[in-house]
Design a protein around this motif. Structure first.
Motif, PDB file in Angstrom:
ATOM      1  N   GLY A 100     -32.408 -35.792  -5.468  1.00 36.13           N
ATOM      2  CA  GLY A 100     -32.755 -35.546  -4.077  1.00 36.13           C
ATOM      3  C   GLY A 100     -31.617 -35.851  -3.133  1.00 36.13           C
ATOM      4  N   ARG A 101     -31.876 -35.670  -1.852  1.00 31.34           N
ATOM      5  CA  ARG A 101     -30.845 -35.785  -0.828  1.00 31.34           C
ATOM      6  C   ARG A 101     -30.106 -37.123  -0.880  1.00 31.34           C
ATOM      7  N   ALA A 102     -30.835 -38.208  -1.145  1.00 28.77           N
ATOM      8  CA  ALA A 102     -30.201 -39.527  -1.151  1.00 28.77           C
ATOM      9  C   ALA A 102     -29.164 -39.651  -2.262  1.00 28.77           C
ATOM     10  N   TRP A 122     -27.298 -37.075  -3.459  1.00 27.06           N
ATOM     11  CA  TRP A 122     -26.282 -36.016  -3.417  1.00 27.06           C
ATOM     12  C   TRP A 122     -24.859 -36.545  -3.325  1.00 27.06           C
ATOM     13  N   SER A 179     -40.126 -31.823  -1.081  1.00 21.82           N
ATOM     14  CA  SER A 179     -39.638 -32.901  -0.211  1.00 21.82           C
ATOM     15  C   SER A 179     -38.796 -32.373   0.943  1.00 21.82           C
ATOM     16  N   ASP A 208     -35.925 -30.553   0.613  1.00 18.16           N
ATOM     17  CA  ASP A 208     -34.534 -30.292   0.251  1.00 18.16           C
ATOM     18  C   ASP A 208     -34.351 -28.822  -0.110  1.00 18.16           C
ATOM     19  N   THR A 209     -33.139 -28.320   0.077  1.00 18.23           N
ATOM     20  CA  THR A 209     -32.814 -26.954  -0.313  1.00 18.23           C
ATOM     21  C   THR A 209     -31.829 -26.982  -1.472  1.00 18.23           C
ATOM     22  N   ILE A 210     -32.186 -26.285  -2.544  1.00 16.29           N
ATOM     23  CA  ILE A 210     -31.347 -26.219  -3.745  1.00 16.29           C
ATOM     24  C   ILE A 210     -31.172 -24.750  -4.118  1.00 16.29           C
ATOM     25  N   PRO A 248     -28.158 -28.047   5.445  1.00 16.96           N
ATOM     26  CA  PRO A 248     -27.755 -28.922   4.331  1.00 16.96           C
ATOM     27  C   PRO A 248     -28.390 -28.477   3.012  1.00 16.96           C
ATOM     28  N   VAL A 249     -27.569 -28.341   1.990  1.00 14.65           N
ATOM     29  CA  VAL A 249     -28.061 -27.968   0.662  1.00 14.65           C
ATOM     30  C   VAL A 249     -27.506 -28.948  -0.364  1.00 14.65           C
ATOM     31  N   ALA A 250     -28.143 -28.977  -1.513  1.00 13.07           N
ATOM     32  CA  ALA A 250     -27.645 -29.816  -2.600  1.00 13.07           C
ATOM     33  C   ALA A 250     -26.253 -29.355  -3.004  1.00 13.07           C
TER      34      ALA A 250
END
Length: 245
Positions: free
Chosen positions: A70-72, A74, A121, A123-125, A189-191
């Motif tokens: 997840g974002r945290a 990255w 959640s 997030d964009t992947i 923001p993306v992974a």
């Protein structure tokens, strides 16, 4: 009194040209020996690193899939620690922001279909749904709402590929450049990675997943033996030169 004149040149304190050349040859041969030995040792170290990498990747490929970072997490994503991990993510595709990147696979030439997935959640992947032929006109999404994707975590491929640079202005992509695609499509923001979908979601008429080729070139032993062989030859040349009279 008879005076004897010595017309022979004195060699005291001076080396003959032949001796100077011999010493230079010895020095150069020893320098080459040291250089070749260093290169051989470096290849041995590279081989150990490559074998360790292969073992780690094989362990990741055999492991059960884990939730995609997840974002945290990255900022800590790295090639050595994370690439080729099996991951899974659930969310909704955004087919209106899909892109195609050039691909050459066992099925021939075509494209990878990359579609943003917005996870539960938020997030964009980017997800590489798989291979499509050049004339494919199917839907970029799957029309099912929430989906679960399983595949391999892959690091971005910035810049381009196939000796061509990506051209965002004309939507031409030759590599899976996550940051470039995100900027061009306004994804925010993306992974810092994308997911190569496996074959579990394959259906007729849709992108073909599971075509990721995991292979590492490992010719370091051959290179090491070559350098050590050259070191032996240079060392022998130094020995022969030092023995000349």
């Amino acid at each position: 009194m008879t005076t004897i004149h010595d017309d022979l040149p004195s060699s005291a304190g001076a080396a003959s040209p032949r001796s100077t050349k011999r010493l230079a040859l010895v020095a150069l041969s020893l320098l080459a020996t040291a250089l070749f030995l260093a290169l051989g040792i470096w290849q041995v170290e590279r081989r150990a690193w490559k074998l360790d990498l292969i073992a780690r990747v094989e362990a990741r490929l055999d492991a059960a899939p884990a939730p995609a970072p997840g974002r945290a997490a990255w900022p800590g994503i790295s090639r050595n620690a994370d690439e080729y991990r099996r991951v899974t993510a659930s969310g909704r595709f955004r087919p209106d922001r899909a892109v195609r990147t050039m691909a050459v696979t066992e099925k021939g030439a075509g494209s990878w279909l990359l579609v943003p997935l917005v996870t539960e959640s938020g997030d964009t992947i980017l997800v590489n749904r798989g291979f499509v032929p050049s004339d494919w006109q199917g839907p970029a999404g799957n029309g099912e709402g929430t989906v679960t994707v399983t595949g391999l975590l892959r690091l971005a491929e910035p810049g381009g590929g196939f000796l061509r640079s990506n051209d965002p202005a004309h939507d031409r992509w030759y590599s899976r450049d996550v940051a470039g695609i995100a900027a061009a499509k306004g994804l925010g923001p993306v992974a810092p990675y994308f997911i190569d979908a496996d074959a579990s979601g394959n259906r007729p008429g849709e992108p073909v997943g599971g075509l990721t080729v995991v292979a590492f070139r490992n010719h370091h032993l051959i290179y090491a033996l070559t350098w050590f062989g050259l070191a032996a030859m240079a060392g022998y040349a130094a020995y022969r030169a030092s023995r000349e009279r």
